[in-house]
Write an enzyme that holds these catalytic residues in place. Structure first.
Site, mmCIF file in Angstrom:
data_model
loop_
_atom_site.group_PDB
_atom_site.id
_atom_site.type_symbol
_atom_site.label_atom_id
_atom_site.label_comp_id
_atom_site.label_asym_id
_atom_site.label_seq_id
_atom_site.Cartn_x
_atom_site.Cartn_y
_atom_site.Cartn_z
ATOM 1 N N SER A 11 0.849 -1.202 0.000
ATOM 2 C CA SER A 11 0.000 0.000 0.000
ATOM 3 C C SER A 11 0.880 1.247 0.000
ATOM 4 O O SER A 11 2.076 1.166 0.288
ATOM 5 C CB SER A 11 -0.864 -0.014 1.264
ATOM 6 O OG SER A 11 -1.419 1.270 1.540
ATOM 7 N N TYR A 56 -3.414 0.022 9.962
ATOM 8 C CA TYR A 56 -3.249 -0.410 8.569
ATOM 9 C C TYR A 56 -1.825 -0.110 8.086
ATOM 10 O O TYR A 56 -1.168 -0.946 7.474
ATOM 11 C CB TYR A 56 -4.271 0.338 7.720
ATOM 12 C CG TYR A 56 -4.343 -0.024 6.266
ATOM 13 C CD1 TYR A 56 -3.668 0.736 5.307
ATOM 14 C CD2 TYR A 56 -5.115 -1.085 5.824
ATOM 15 C CE1 TYR A 56 -3.766 0.433 3.961
ATOM 16 C CE2 TYR A 56 -5.220 -1.390 4.468
ATOM 17 C CZ TYR A 56 -4.544 -0.626 3.549
ATOM 18 O OH TYR A 56 -4.642 -0.926 2.192
HETATM 19 C C1 GCO Z 1 -6.997 5.230 3.100
HETATM 20 C C2 GCO Z 1 -7.140 4.316 1.893
HETATM 21 C C3 GCO Z 1 -5.791 3.703 1.570
HETATM 22 C C4 GCO Z 1 -5.884 2.958 0.257
HETATM 23 C C5 GCO Z 1 -4.611 2.276 -0.132
HETATM 24 C C6 GCO Z 1 -3.525 3.268 -0.440
HETATM 25 O O1 GCO Z 1 -7.874 5.233 3.956
HETATM 26 O O2 GCO Z 1 -5.983 5.944 3.125
HETATM 27 O O3 GCO Z 1 -8.102 3.297 2.121
HETATM 28 O O4 GCO Z 1 -5.409 2.869 2.617
HETATM 29 O O5 GCO Z 1 -6.886 1.990 0.348
HETATM 30 O O6 GCO Z 1 -4.176 1.387 0.867
HETATM 31 O O7 GCO Z 1 -2.396 2.546 -0.901
#
Ligand code: GCO
Length: 262
Positions: free
Chosen positions: A145, A158
């Site tokens: 990501s 995340y």
């Molecule tokens: C967020 C997005 C990101 C994208 C992706 C970016 O909330 O910033 O959901 O997480 O999904 O991962 O690379």
């Protein structure tokens, strides 16, 4: 084009009943691979998705299992290898996100994000790699990501998971390259999917921000990931190890620009 031909290969893509996983799995199927799709929400969703792939002329099988449950993963991989054949390409795509300021985040929620986004690629790869080592060939692609490189308000769990997944990719490559197994990552930028739907609403501050922060000045189309997936799943990447290929419209290439600049 032989370099990119996946005919005769079996590709397992986790979280591929919709979104980026489906787009990448469709790409692998169109390049000739037999596609194994996975989901864990409902058998109906998997059956519906199978029909979508079949409409594209792709040979496809659907398996419902929870990628965070090692017993289910072991059973599913055993079933797949018995019923379809050995897995040549594994795409660890299944993932979740919870957007909460870190100071407010429940530990259980933090753990759930890390479990799905970081631990499950380990569980999946640990059990798929055994037959790849035995056959002295294999491709593993971990879906990273922008948050493998950058932080952002409210997505700390995340980012921790996706940052860890980048390093896990490098370590898998370090340990398994000697078996002719190439482990790499794909780092999607901001794409139009159900995951980003809440922050992609026209006029939403984040939507305007992403358009200005992305040199290509648009959200990505999931199909923009197909080329990267085919490349990292094919002979064309046989000497590429531990690399995360960012498909981000240029986000990581720039510090951005003032709001009054085009
Ligand atoms: C967020 C997005 C990101 C994208 C992706 C970016 O909330 O910033 O959901 O997480 O999904 O991962 O690379």
């Amino acid at each position: 084009m032989e370099l990119f031909n996946l005919k005769g290969k079996i590709a397992l893509v986790t979280g591929s009943t919709h979104g980026l996983g489906m787009a990448m799995a469709m790409g692998l199927g169109k390049a000739g691979a037999t596609v194994i799709i996975n989901g864990n929400s409902s058998q109906q969703k998997i059956d519906d998705a199978v029909k979508e792939y079949q409409k594209e002329g792709i040979k496809v099988f659907g398996y419902k299992f929870n990628v965070t449950d090692e017993a289910q993963v072991k059973q599913a991989i055993n079933d797949i290898q018995t019923e379809v054949g050995p897995i040549d390409i594994l795409v660890n795509n299944a993932g979740i996100i919870k957007r909460t300021p870190l100071e407010d985040m429940e530990v259980a929620d933090f753990r759930e994000v890390v479990d799905v986004d970081l631990v499950s690629p380990f569980i999946m790869s640990k059990h798929v790699v055994k037959s790849m080592i035995a056959r002295k060939q294999g491709k593993i692609i971990n879906i990273c990501s922008m948050m493998s490189e950058l932080g952002r308000n409210t997505v700390g769990a995340y980012a921790a998971a996706k940052g860890g997944l980048k390093m896990l990719t490098q370590n898998m490559a370090t340990e398994w390259a000697k078996h002719n197994i190439q482990v790499n990552g794909i780092g999607p930028g901001y794409f139009a999917t159900s995951q980003t739907a809440p922050i992609r609403v026209e006029g939403h501050p984040f939507n305007d921000f992403i358009i200005s922060r992305t040199p290509a000045a648009k959200w990505g189309d999931p199909n923009d990931l197909q080329g990267a997936a085919i490349f990292l799943a094919s002979k064309a990447s046989n000497f590429v190890n531990g690399h995360v290929l960012y498909v981000d419209g240029g986000i990581l290439a720039t510090i951005g620009k003032p709001s009054n600049e085009n």
